[in-house]
Enzyme design. Structure first.
Site, short mmCIF file in Angstrom:
data_model
loop_
_atom_site.label_atom_id
_atom_site.label_comp_id
_atom_site.label_asym_id
_atom_site.label_seq_id
_atom_site.Cartn_x
_atom_site.Cartn_y
_atom_site.Cartn_z
CG ASP A 1 -1.92 0.90 1.00
OD1 ASP A 1 -2.09 1.79 0.05
OD2 ASP A 1 -3.03 1.10 1.61
C1 BGC Z 1 -4.82 3.50 0.10
C2 BGC Z 1 -4.90 2.30 -1.01
C3 BGC Z 1 -4.71 3.12 -2.50
C4 BGC Z 1 -3.36 3.66 -2.27
C5 BGC Z 1 -3.09 4.62 -3.49
C6 BGC Z 1 -3.57 4.32 0.02
O1 BGC Z 1 -3.58 5.29 0.65
O2 BGC Z 1 -5.05 2.91 1.19
O3 BGC Z 1 -6.36 1.77 -1.11
O4 BGC Z 1 -4.94 2.37 -3.31
O5 BGC Z 1 -3.59 4.71 -1.63
O6 BGC Z 1 -3.83 5.49 -3.88
#
Ligand code: BGC
Length: 808
Positions: free
Chosen positions: A229
């Protein structure tokens, strides 16, 4: 390994750099080696491809794309074919917009209705979540784009999501929190997976060998890539050794240097680096080839129509007294509620889609056979009382045959980065609906909310249609249902409890300090209410139709259950038949019933269909923590079939022989779990369930680079406490204004180390250590490290950059 040729030509610097991102969304390309770059984008219910400056919180606008209803809504359709169609449509748009990996679907379990991201997740039930996620994955990947189920795993809380240890027993982990991912991987064939921010039982998800290697790769046979993530990587080298491929978004070369140092010191092996590179090469090369000759356009109208169909299939009719719905042709209606003018159709955060268009009830109502006596916003969106608008609404209500009231949760209630603190809708909406109910008995409520809300006011309504968040084409879908052009067929994919206090995790969620203790075990959602006998307002699986269905003729054999459903009404419609399995007198504790299959059946008036729901590998299994494997307990299982978790129409028994006689639990030691009354599990009992001591979750001593910025109230440095106060007051100001600041929320919950992981190489871990020293009261030592580190980092970056550009 598949790409030995390329690997043999890659230097260690190239390999290490390849394993982390470049910029917000891309991987690094290496022209010399013929390795292209691939592009990742959110989000699960529409493509969020940022054309300009990238940020991952949906702050900067993205290219227009169809905004479909989010997962929480689509799960109510219980329709895997629809999931697949949505996946295909999303895949097509991703391809058209130049996106190779679509960062979704999200399938974390709705442990509590308070989780701010519940609108992005499918269900409180892992089987339903997994089946729906698998259908998306199949659809997305059929278009040459990889899906990325997220967030793996046990990430059901937003508060301090990046600095949280989920403490959960192995059986609950397997049965509740991993089963959905297992289905998405095994049945959906997911080629990428996103590791979560949090730790799972003391090890970061991204470094967790048990999760990434033993379970994901070895048991489930996952052969794709693990992507962190955004900012979730802690120790990149440990991640690589555990099976994680790509650190995102842009840690710069500091993390690549860390990796090289880890190989040199023997902390990880070169074989691990090669294996991760090989897997990543496979993904990059395949995706690159897939995207050759791609169409750069998609059919906006057709996709809008799919979004409308999806919204219509997913709305749940909760109540319909006197069959007030569908409305009679020409009925005199008053349209009341701000949501009829400015719909609430998606949630906030990284999943925010820039829609190709948005329809509203106010604009579309004229094309339906209804007499509109007037329209009023009724209440103000920010929760403030507005006497004038309220009076206007009440006057209209008195003139109409039927009042259609559009209401629900405001934008500020549901967002990534925060959890709700209660389950209420704004008080100004409640006051108005009470008055509307008094003014006109024919009050129909149309709810928009991405998660469960308390509805102590539901008796004021004759009918209630829960639309969840229904995407850019939701307005037409709602009007189609209200007027009878579409017969509702959605069923709740989560329970609507009476009160927050009734939820199983009321005392455990959100966790306050370092750890989040999953003391409730497997008793999440209906598994708890049903077992502990807690009454709910609308149960899991519930939803009405304009027609009625009858169940008959059950028979069961080794491979599944067969029964007949008849449409006993005078309209065509669809029924979601649900199969639950129970084992009474079980030697292990179990929820009183668990969903193990379902089927959505379309029937003409009077039509009957024979339905078979097959048993699968999950129907009778439980995870035995003593033998450390899935087992079947010998016994006579009851297979129950019905329209909802609390309304079983047919049942039959099937005997299963067992796989073991080594049972893991003793009833005397785990009384709360055996009764399902897990609201207040004592330490000793939770310890028994965990099979180890409960880790100490209290903060004490110095802060570390893994503590969240919002923990600076513990800081020894006055300067840091002052910075904390400034941040908190900015956060509060934004929260009070009704528009939470996602940037501040992100910073608030992020650990210090994320400064190095998300700044493209501008900040190194050495500098982060300096900052943490300052926070802990060692100002000069820390400052020296920050300044010295700044220059050292710049120099090392230049040397490294030259090497991989072939200049050094
Ligand atoms: C989120 C993810 C997301 C990623 C990219 C993170 O803060 O938890 O779900 O895909 O950001 O935007």
């Amino acid at each position: 390994m598949k790409y030995t040729d390329i690997l043999s030509k890659m230097t260690i610097e190239e390999k290490a750099a390849f394993l982390s991102g470049k910029g917000e969304w891309q991987t690094r390309e290496f022209e010399r080696l013929g390795i292209p770059s691939i592009f990742c984008s959110d989000g699960p219910h529409g493509i969020r491809k940022q054309a300009g400056a990238g940020d991952h919180l949906g702050l900067n606008a993205s290219l227009p794309a169809t905004c479909f209803p989010p997962a929480a809504t689509i799960a109510n359709s219980w329709d895997q074919e629809l999931g697949q169609t949505l996946g295909e449509t999303l895949g097509e748009e991703a391809m058209a917009l130049g996106v190779n990996v679509l960062l979704g679907p999200g399938l974390n379990i709705k442990r509590s209705p308070l989780c701010g991201r519940n609108f992005e997740y499918f269900s409180e039930d892992p089987y339903l979540a997994g089946k729906m996620a698998a259908s998306y994955v199949r659809g997305i990947q059929s278009k040459g784009v990889y899906a990325c189920p997220k967030h793996f795993a046990v990430n059901s809380q937003e508060l301090r999501r990046m600095a949280m240890d989920s403490v959960v027993d192995e059986r609950t982990l397997r049965e509740i929190y991993l089963t959905g991912f297992e289905i998405a991987v095994k049945e959906g064939g997911a080629k990428t997976i996103m590791s979560a921010y949090n730790e799972v039982n003391g090890t970061y998800a991204n470094e967790n060998k048990h999760l990434l290697k033993e379970i994901l790769r070895d048991e489930w046979g996952f052969d794709g890539i693990v992507i962190t993530d955004w900012g979730a990587s802690n120790d990149h080298a440990l991640g690589v050794a555990a099976g994680s491929n790509l650190e995102m978004p842009n840690p710069g070369l500091d993390s690549a240097r860390e990796l090289i140092a880890a190989v040199e010191s023997g902390k990880i092996s070169m074989a691990d680096v090669d294996a991760r590179c090989d897997e990543l090469l496979d993904a990059v090369m395949t995706l690159y080839v897939n995207a050759q000759n791609r169409k750069e356009e998609f059919d906006k109208n057709t996709h809008h129509a799919i979004a409308r169909k999806a919204a219509a299939e997913s709305a749940v009719l909760l109540k319909n007294e006197d069959s007030i719905l569908p409305l009679k042709k020409g009925a005199r209606v008053a349209i009341i509620g701000d949501f009829a003018f400015v719909p609430r159709y998606q949630g906030a955060g990284s999943s925010l889609v820039n829609p190709t268009r948005v329809e509203t009830v106010a604009d579309m109502i004229s094309s339906y056979d209804l007499q509109v006596v007037g329209m009023s916003r009724g209440y103000s969106r920010n929760g403030q009382e507005d006497a004038e608008t309220r009076k206007e609404a009440l006057d209209l209500a008195q003139k109409a045959d039927v009042v259609l009231f559009f209401f629900g949760l405001n934008e500020d209630s549901e967002s990534e980065g925060m959890d709700r603190t209660h389950m209420r809708i704004p008080q100004n909406q409640i006051s108005l609906l009470q008055e509307l109910g008094a003014a006109n008995a024919n009050l129909v409520g149309i709810i928009s909310a991405g998660s469960a809300i308390e509805m102590p006011w539901h008796h004021h309504f004759k009918a209630l249609l829960h639309c969840y968040l229904n995407g850019q084409a939701g307005a037409g879908a709602v009007l189609d249902i209200i007027t009878g052009a579409v017969n509702p067929s959605g069923k709740l994919s989560e329970t609507i409890p009476r009160r927050l206090e009734d939820t199983s995790v009321y005392r455990y969620y959100p966790s306050r300090e370092r750890t989040s203790e999953y003391r409730e075990g497997p008793f999440v959602g209906y598994r708890y209410y049903d077992t502990a006998g807690v009454p709910v307002l609308y149960p899991f699986g519930f939803g009405l139709s304009y027609t009625s269905f009858e169940y008959s003729d059950i028979s069961v054999n080794e491979s599944g259950v067969t029964f007949t459903i008849t449409n006993a009404g005078d309209r065509e419609g669809a029924e979601v038949a649900q199969m639950y399995v129970t084992l009474s007198g079980s030697r292990i504790f179990r929820p009183s019933k668990e969903l193990k299959g379902f089927a959505k059946v379309f029937l003409k008036p009077g039509e009957s269909k024979k339905v078979t729901i097959a048993f699968d590998d999950k129907t009778f299994r439980y995870f035995n923590v003593k033998t450390d494997r899935w087992e079947i307990e010998e016994g006579k299982y009851t297979v129950k079939v019905g329209p909802c978790s609390t309304e079983i129409k047919l049942s039959a028994e099937v005997s299963k022989s067992g796989t073991t006689d080594t049972y893991p639990y003793s009833k005397e030691e785990l009384p709360s779990y055996y009764s399902g009354k897990i609201e207040n599990v004592p330490d000793a009992e939770f310890e028994k369930l965990l099979g180890r001591a409960i880790p100490d979750g209290k903060w004490s001593g110095n802060l570390s680079s893994n503590d969240a910025i919002c923990q600076m109230y513990y800081a020894k440095s006055g300067l840091a406490r002052f910075a904390y106060k400034c941040l908190t007051s900015r956060k509060k100001k934004a929260d009070d204004s009704g528009k939470p600041d996602l940037n501040i929320l992100f910073i608030y919950n992020m650990p210090f180390r994320a400064m190095a992981k998300m700044t493209g190489g501008a900040v190194s871990m050495e500098m982060v250590d300096g900052i943490v020293q300052i926070v802990n009261g060692h100002f000069f030592g820390g400052l020296g490290k920050v300044i010295g580190g700044y220059f050292r980092n710049g120099k090392k970056n230049r040397i490294y950059e030259n090497k991989i550009q072939g200049r050094g």
